[in-house]
Design a protein around this motif. Structure first.
Motif, PDB file in Angstrom:
ATOM      1  N   LYS A 180      10.811  46.475  46.115  1.00 15.25           N
ATOM      2  CA  LYS A 180      12.082  47.152  46.281  1.00 15.25           C
ATOM      3  C   LYS A 180      12.270  47.551  47.741  1.00 15.25           C
ATOM      4  O   LYS A 180      11.328  47.976  48.403  1.00 15.25           O
ATOM      5  CB  LYS A 180      12.069  48.394  45.392  1.00 15.25           C
ATOM      6  N   LYS A 181      13.505  47.420  48.193  1.00 13.41           N
ATOM      7  CA  LYS A 181      13.823  47.732  49.591  1.00 13.41           C
ATOM      8  C   LYS A 181      13.639  49.232  49.836  1.00 13.41           C
ATOM      9  O   LYS A 181      14.049  50.063  49.025  1.00 13.41           O
ATOM     10  CB  LYS A 181      15.284  47.362  49.809  1.00 13.41           C
ATOM     11  N   GLN A 182      13.019  49.544  50.958  1.00 16.54           N
ATOM     12  CA  GLN A 182      12.788  50.946  51.308  1.00 16.54           C
ATOM     13  C   GLN A 182      13.993  51.449  52.109  1.00 16.54           C
ATOM     14  O   GLN A 182      14.361  50.867  53.122  1.00 16.54           O
ATOM     15  CB  GLN A 182      11.506  51.035  52.138  1.00 16.54           C
ATOM     16  N   ILE A 183      14.623  52.528  51.638  1.00 19.93           N
ATOM     17  CA  ILE A 183      15.769  53.092  52.355  1.00 19.93           C
ATOM     18  C   ILE A 183      15.396  54.507  52.783  1.00 19.93           C
ATOM     19  O   ILE A 183      14.989  55.312  51.951  1.00 19.93           O
ATOM     20  CB  ILE A 183      17.009  53.138  51.440  1.00 19.93           C
ATOM     21  N   ASP A 184      15.519  54.793  54.054  1.00 21.81           N
ATOM     22  CA  ASP A 184      15.072  56.101  54.553  1.00 21.81           C
ATOM     23  C   ASP A 184      16.204  57.032  54.944  1.00 21.81           C
ATOM     24  O   ASP A 184      15.979  58.224  55.161  1.00 21.81           O
ATOM     25  CB  ASP A 184      14.165  55.899  55.769  1.00 21.81           C
ATOM     26  N   SER A 185      17.407  56.491  55.064  1.00 20.34           N
ATOM     27  CA  SER A 185      18.509  57.356  55.478  1.00 20.34           C
ATOM     28  C   SER A 185      19.771  56.887  54.790  1.00 20.34           C
ATOM     29  O   SER A 185      19.946  55.680  54.552  1.00 20.34           O
ATOM     30  CB  SER A 185      18.669  57.264  57.007  1.00 20.34           C
ATOM     31  N   VAL A 186      20.672  57.830  54.478  1.00 17.62           N
ATOM     32  CA  VAL A 186      21.926  57.434  53.822  1.00 17.62           C
ATOM     33  C   VAL A 186      22.709  56.469  54.702  1.00 17.62           C
ATOM     34  O   VAL A 186      23.476  55.648  54.201  1.00 17.62           O
ATOM     35  CB  VAL A 186      22.824  58.646  53.478  1.00 17.62           C
ATOM     36  N   VAL A 191      28.786  51.529  53.207  1.00 21.97           N
ATOM     37  CA  VAL A 191      29.824  52.517  52.885  1.00 21.97           C
ATOM     38  C   VAL A 191      30.351  52.255  51.476  1.00 21.97           C
ATOM     39  O   VAL A 191      30.426  53.142  50.639  1.00 21.97           O
ATOM     40  CB  VAL A 191      30.967  52.448  53.922  1.00 21.97           C
ATOM     41  N   MET A 192      30.708  50.989  51.229  1.00 24.70           N
ATOM     42  CA  MET A 192      31.164  50.636  49.885  1.00 24.70           C
ATOM     43  C   MET A 192      29.954  50.465  48.979  1.00 24.70           C
ATOM     44  O   MET A 192      28.935  49.937  49.427  1.00 24.70           O
ATOM     45  CB  MET A 192      31.914  49.307  49.925  1.00 24.70           C
ATOM     46  N   PRO A 193      30.059  50.891  47.725  1.00 22.90           N
ATOM     47  CA  PRO A 193      28.932  50.663  46.821  1.00 22.90           C
ATOM     48  C   PRO A 193      28.838  49.190  46.462  1.00 22.90           C
ATOM     49  O   PRO A 193      29.532  48.721  45.564  1.00 22.90           O
ATOM     50  CB  PRO A 193      29.265  51.524  45.605  1.00 22.90           C
ATOM     51  N   LEU A 194      28.073  48.446  47.192  1.00 22.70           N
ATOM     52  CA  LEU A 194      27.914  47.026  46.883  1.00 22.70           C
ATOM     53  C   LEU A 194      26.445  46.630  46.988  1.00 22.70           C
ATOM     54  O   LEU A 194      25.613  47.386  47.490  1.00 22.70           O
ATOM     55  CB  LEU A 194      28.818  46.160  47.771  1.00 22.70           C
ATOM     56  N   THR A 195      26.179  45.418  46.502  1.00 24.33           N
ATOM     57  CA  THR A 195      24.809  44.927  46.411  1.00 24.33           C
ATOM     58  C   THR A 195      24.066  45.079  47.736  1.00 24.33           C
ATOM     59  O   THR A 195      24.574  44.662  48.777  1.00 24.33           O
ATOM     60  CB  THR A 195      24.842  43.414  46.079  1.00 24.33           C
ATOM     61  N   ILE A 196      22.877  45.647  47.706  1.00 22.85           N
ATOM     62  CA  ILE A 196      22.083  45.686  48.928  1.00 22.85           C
ATOM     63  C   ILE A 196      20.853  44.801  48.814  1.00 22.85           C
ATOM     64  O   ILE A 196      20.220  44.500  49.806  1.00 22.85           O
ATOM     65  CB  ILE A 196      21.667  47.125  49.312  1.00 22.85           C
ATOM     66  N   GLU A 197      20.521  44.403  47.622  1.00 23.26           N
ATOM     67  CA  GLU A 197      19.375  43.516  47.454  1.00 23.26           C
ATOM     68  C   GLU A 197      19.426  42.988  46.022  1.00 23.26           C
ATOM     69  O   GLU A 197      20.189  43.491  45.203  1.00 23.26           O
ATOM     70  CB  GLU A 197      18.062  44.271  47.661  1.00 23.26           C
ATOM     71  N   ASP A 198      18.594  41.996  45.723  1.00 23.74           N
ATOM     72  CA  ASP A 198      18.575  41.551  44.338  1.00 23.74           C
ATOM     73  C   ASP A 198      17.679  42.495  43.533  1.00 23.74           C
ATOM     74  O   ASP A 198      17.079  43.410  44.078  1.00 23.74           O
ATOM     75  CB  ASP A 198      18.169  40.077  44.220  1.00 23.74           C
ATOM     76  N   MET A 199      17.683  42.280  42.242  1.00 25.65           N
ATOM     77  CA  MET A 199      16.999  43.230  41.354  1.00 25.65           C
ATOM     78  C   MET A 199      15.701  42.667  40.819  1.00 25.65           C
ATOM     79  O   MET A 199      15.176  43.163  39.821  1.00 25.65           O
ATOM     80  CB  MET A 199      17.933  43.590  40.191  1.00 25.65           C
ATOM     81  N   THR A 200      15.146  41.654  41.495  1.00 28.15           N
ATOM     82  CA  THR A 200      13.955  41.029  40.929  1.00 28.15           C
ATOM     83  C   THR A 200      12.777  41.994  40.857  1.00 28.15           C
ATOM     84  O   THR A 200      11.876  41.809  40.047  1.00 28.15           O
ATOM     85  CB  THR A 200      13.556  39.778  41.732  1.00 28.15           C
ATOM     86  N   TRP A 201      12.823  43.046  41.668  1.00 28.17           N
ATOM     87  CA  TRP A 201      11.714  44.015  41.605  1.00 28.17           C
ATOM     88  C   TRP A 201      11.715  44.767  40.281  1.00 28.17           C
ATOM     89  O   TRP A 201      10.708  45.325  39.873  1.00 28.17           O
ATOM     90  CB  TRP A 201      11.800  45.016  42.776  1.00 28.17           C
ATOM     91  N   ASN A 202      12.867  44.765  39.626  1.00 29.37           N
ATOM     92  CA  ASN A 202      12.991  45.528  38.384  1.00 29.37           C
ATOM     93  C   ASN A 202      12.571  44.644  37.213  1.00 29.37           C
ATOM     94  O   ASN A 202      13.324  43.813  36.735  1.00 29.37           O
ATOM     95  CB  ASN A 202      14.449  45.975  38.232  1.00 29.37           C
ATOM     96  N   LYS A 203      11.342  44.824  36.745  1.00 28.03           N
ATOM     97  CA  LYS A 203      10.798  43.938  35.708  1.00 28.03           C
ATOM     98  C   LYS A 203      11.320  44.367  34.339  1.00 28.03           C
ATOM     99  O   LYS A 203      10.624  45.007  33.554  1.00 28.03           O
ATOM    100  CB  LYS A 203       9.268  43.979  35.734  1.00 28.03           C
TER     101      LYS A 203
END
Ligand code: SF4
Ligand code: SF4
Lengths: 369, 386
Positions: free
Chosen positions: A3-9, A14-26
């Protein structure tokens, strides 16, 4: 993928849109039921005395490859050009396409595949060094010779008459032209490496490892039947292919099935393993297994390829990929080789949509650990 | 160019000058003229835009959401019941950070049926995340549309421009209509960083787990609170170019004012006259037009009323079971920051006229003068049957 590490808002869009795929979510860990691609037997195939894979053969015709269709048939049936003309086609009575409009002309398609150019190359086992003679060349005898030939034995068919084919030689010419029969016999001999001797005289068959006699080659008590029996006089105890009352021309598929079955018995008598493994047909597809809504009505056609395209491939995955379109998690996909549907069990959460959507009932949900 | 023009026509003309690219709207009194005019402009080819006809306001806003997500400058207009029907999609537009601009003609909500001015429709959408601006006159309708797009597209939030039903929608005034080139200079084309793009697919309005959801809301709140400043700057720049200012808080004689009449919408004009009349009586009175209600302009408001002892707040709305909504907002803004007394007056709902005298009398009452209406809870109702 981690999963992508996000450290700051401010790293978020700005728009709620895809930031990465969900393959980490098993999401596969949520699954209770598991989709399994599992073909059911098409009812046409189940009705066939030879159990030949009609839908698969028809699929090849639809793809424009009759030679591939012929190869599929000849793994089960040495004489598809004969059955394609004479058989009483119980397959067609069971065709599920009738639920939609008109059944498939399966027998015409079988004949059409049999007319493919050349002879298919089927796998022939290594030479066993065994000598086998088949006396009488009815379809049963020819089928036994054919499968024993494929098993790697040296097989000779001895036919007292002028023409190989047994009772098939007596079929109406309008139904089975003699030249077609001749070609079919020639082809099966070529494919299985079998020798056919016509006008064979009664002979001493000593030296043979096994002798078969096709009692069903002609009507019982006919002169021809007696000539066949005469061939084995004085020889070793033969393995007899017989059917009570003999076969009618329309029962040719049953005769071929008898020959195929006898080939296995012959193998056992020779101390070899069975040559023809009876396929596990499992459950037969029913109208309830199909999602008829996926299929558009289509007129029957004289054109083999068009007619073949009407086949629903009941219970048999034909890689239509409706499951791939339907899975909300993109878990159903063609494998790399493009030959099967692969299910990504790391992410399949077992919703069952693929199984529900499969137009031909070839995906089942199973309770698996 | 000077022109005599009605509020609803002005809204349509402003959308044309702003070069909107998509309009999806459903007609409703008293907004109808705006929608009719826009369909005319587009039909005649005077505005190069797509007009999407829809069967309801919910669909209108849904269409605007989709259009805006493709990077188009998008406009719509509604009123009252229509706005209420849009409610779900209002959240979607703001949460999706889509800079849609919408005209809302303030009209009472039924039942009983009433087509006239009342602010409950827009104020009950306060929490959807839209920027809310209330116009005081027809020129304000024209100018604030340009400012709205400029701010919306900078902060990526939608703006609702409110016009008092009939008082503003159906009043003609002489206004200054700016040239297209001037508007273009102030309002460049919309070109967002992210937009729906088939070659670069992405889910807009995708799922977000608990781990990031509150962070996203936090960021949106941060960026929404900054709108007060952004609007002020856009208004200053507008003033530099056109000579007219449309700030979030517009004061009149506030410097030494002890009594301040606070209004939203068209009552601001009458409030100025009332304050002037009170000045003649020797009362240090001023008026404050609260043009922006969301985000609440905390800084400007506190600064503007820092010397006041009494705030007389007019509410053309009510939050049943509480009090007037504007008064609640004012109290919340001043809580712990000011010792001024806030007097809540509920008046002028459903089209009852608010005159200079009514407003002046409210101010007088709050200074100990004659009783004006009926006290109920924390508010005083004007012109109601006992
Ligand atoms: S539709 Fe095709 S697979 Fe199904 S029964 Fe008929 S021929 Fe067989
Ligand atoms: S549709 Fe996808 S997620 Fe659902 S059971 Fe089938 S493979 Fe699994």
């Amino acid at each position: 993928m981690a999963k992508k590490q996000i450290d700051s808002v401010m790293q978020l869009p700005v728009m709620p849109l895809t930031i990465e795929d969900m393959t980490w979510n098993k999401t596969g860990t949520w699954r209770l039921l598991t989709p399994v691609q599992q073909d059911k037997t098409a009812p046409c195939r189940a009705a066939c005395p030879l159990g030949q894979p009609d839908p698969q053969m028809i699929h090849q015709l639809a793809l424009g490859d009759p030679a591939a269709g012929l190869a599929l048939l000849m793994a089960y049936n040495p004489m598809p050009g004969v059955t394609g003309r004479l058989c009483y086609h119980p397959c067609q009575a069971k065709c599920l396409r009738k639920e939609l409009d008109q059944g498939i002309a399966i027998q015409s398609l079988e004949k059409s595949a049999s007319e493919a150019d050349g002879a298919p190359v089927l796998e022939r086992q290594a030479d066993t060094g065994k000598l086998v003679a088949v006396c009488g060349s009815g379809p049963a005898g020819l089928a036994a010779a054919y499968f024993l030939g494929l098993a790697g034995n040296s097989v000779t068919v001895l036919e007292p008459g002028r023409t190989a084919g047994g009772f098939l030689t007596q079929a109406k010419a309008g139904q089975l032209p003699p030249e077609v029969l001749a070609k079919e016999v020639e082809r099966l001999a070529q494919v299985a490496g079998v020798q056919i001797k016509t006008q064979a005289a009664p002979n001493f068959l000593a030296g043979m490892d096994l002798v078969l006699v096709d009692e069903s080659a002609y009507a019982p008590d006919s002169a021809e039947a007696k000539a066949v029996l005469a061939l084995v006089k004085g020889g070793p105890e033969p393995l007899v292919l017989s059917a009570e009352g003999g076969f009618k021309a329309s029962q040719v598929a049953h005769a071929l099935a008898l020959g195929r079955e006898t080939a296995n018995q012959a193998q056992a008598a020779l101390g070899l393993t069975a040559i023809f493994a009876q396929p596990e047909l499992g459950p037969v597809a029913t109208a309830e297994d199909l999602s008829l809504g996926f299929f558009a009505p289509a007129e029957a056609s004289e054109q083999a390829r068009e007619e073949a395209a009407r086949c629903l491939s009941c219970g048999t995955c034909n890689l239509c990929q409706q499951c791939a379109l339907s899975c909300p998690d993109a878990c159903c996909n063609l494998d790399e080789a493009g030959g099967t549907i692969e299910i990504d069990l790391y992410h399949c959460k077992g919703c069952g949509i693929c199984s529900y959507e499969c137009p031909r009932g070839a995906l089942v949900m199973e309770n698996m650990p | 160019m000077k022109r005599v023009i009605m509020g609803t026509e002005t809204a349509a003309l402003a959308a044309v000058l702003a070069r909107v690219q998509v309009v999806a709207a459903y007609p409703i009194t008293p907004q109808t003229v705006t929608v009719e005019e826009l369909s005319d402009y587009i039909g005649k080819g005077e505005l190069d835009a797509a007009y999407i006809t829809v069967e309801s306001e919910h669909s209108a806003m849904a269409a605007c959401v989709g259009a805006s997500a493709t990077g188009s400058r998008t406009f719509t207009a509604t009123s009252s019941q229509g706005l209420a029907l849009m409610h779900e999609m209002l959240h979607h537009a703001a949460g999706g950070r889509l800079p849609i601009v919408m005209l809302n003609a303030n009209r009472a909500l039924s039942p009983p049926w009433n087509l006239y001015c009342d602010h409950t429709d827009s104020l009950s959408q306060r929490d959807t995340g839209w920027i809310q601006y209330y116009c005081c006159d027809v020129q304000d309708v024209m100018d604030s549309t340009f400012i709205a797009y400029r701010v919306a597209e900078k902060v990526m939030l939608p703006v609702m421009i409110n016009l008092d039903g009939f008082y503003l929608t159906h009043t003609s005034e002489v206004i200054d209509v700016p040239d297209q080139e001037e508007v273009d200079r102030y309002l460049p084309p919309y070109d967002p960083a992210d937009k729906v793009d088939v070659d670069n697919p992405s889910t807009y309005g995708c799922v977000c787990g608990a781990d990031l959801f509150s962070s996203l809301k936090y960021r949106r709140q941060m960026e929404t609170l900054a709108v007060e400043q952004a609007w002020q700057e856009a208004s200053d720049e507008f003033a530099a170019q056109f000579g007219r200012s449309h700030a979030p808080v517009q004061g009149h004689n506030l410097d030494d004012a002890e009594v301040v009449i606070v209004t939203i919408g068209t009552a601001g004009g009458a409030a100025q006259l009332a304050a002037d009349a009170l000045r003649e009586e020797g009362v240090a009175a001023g008026s404050l037009n609260l043009a922006m209600v969301r985000p609440f302009p905390y800084e400007s408001f506190r600064r503007a009323v820092s010397g006041a002892k009494h705030l007389v707040v007019l509410d053309r709305d009510v939050s049943f079971g509480a009090e007037g909504i504007v008064a609640q907002e004012v109290k919340s803004c001043l809580y712990g920051k000011s010792s001024a007394q806030v007097h809540c007056y509920i008046a002028g709902v459903g089209g009852m006229d608010i005159t200079e005298e009514i407003l002046a009398d409210m101010a007088r009452e709050s200074l100990g003068g004659q009783k004006q209406g009926l006290e109920l809870g924390d508010s005083i109702w004007i012109k109601v049957l006992p």
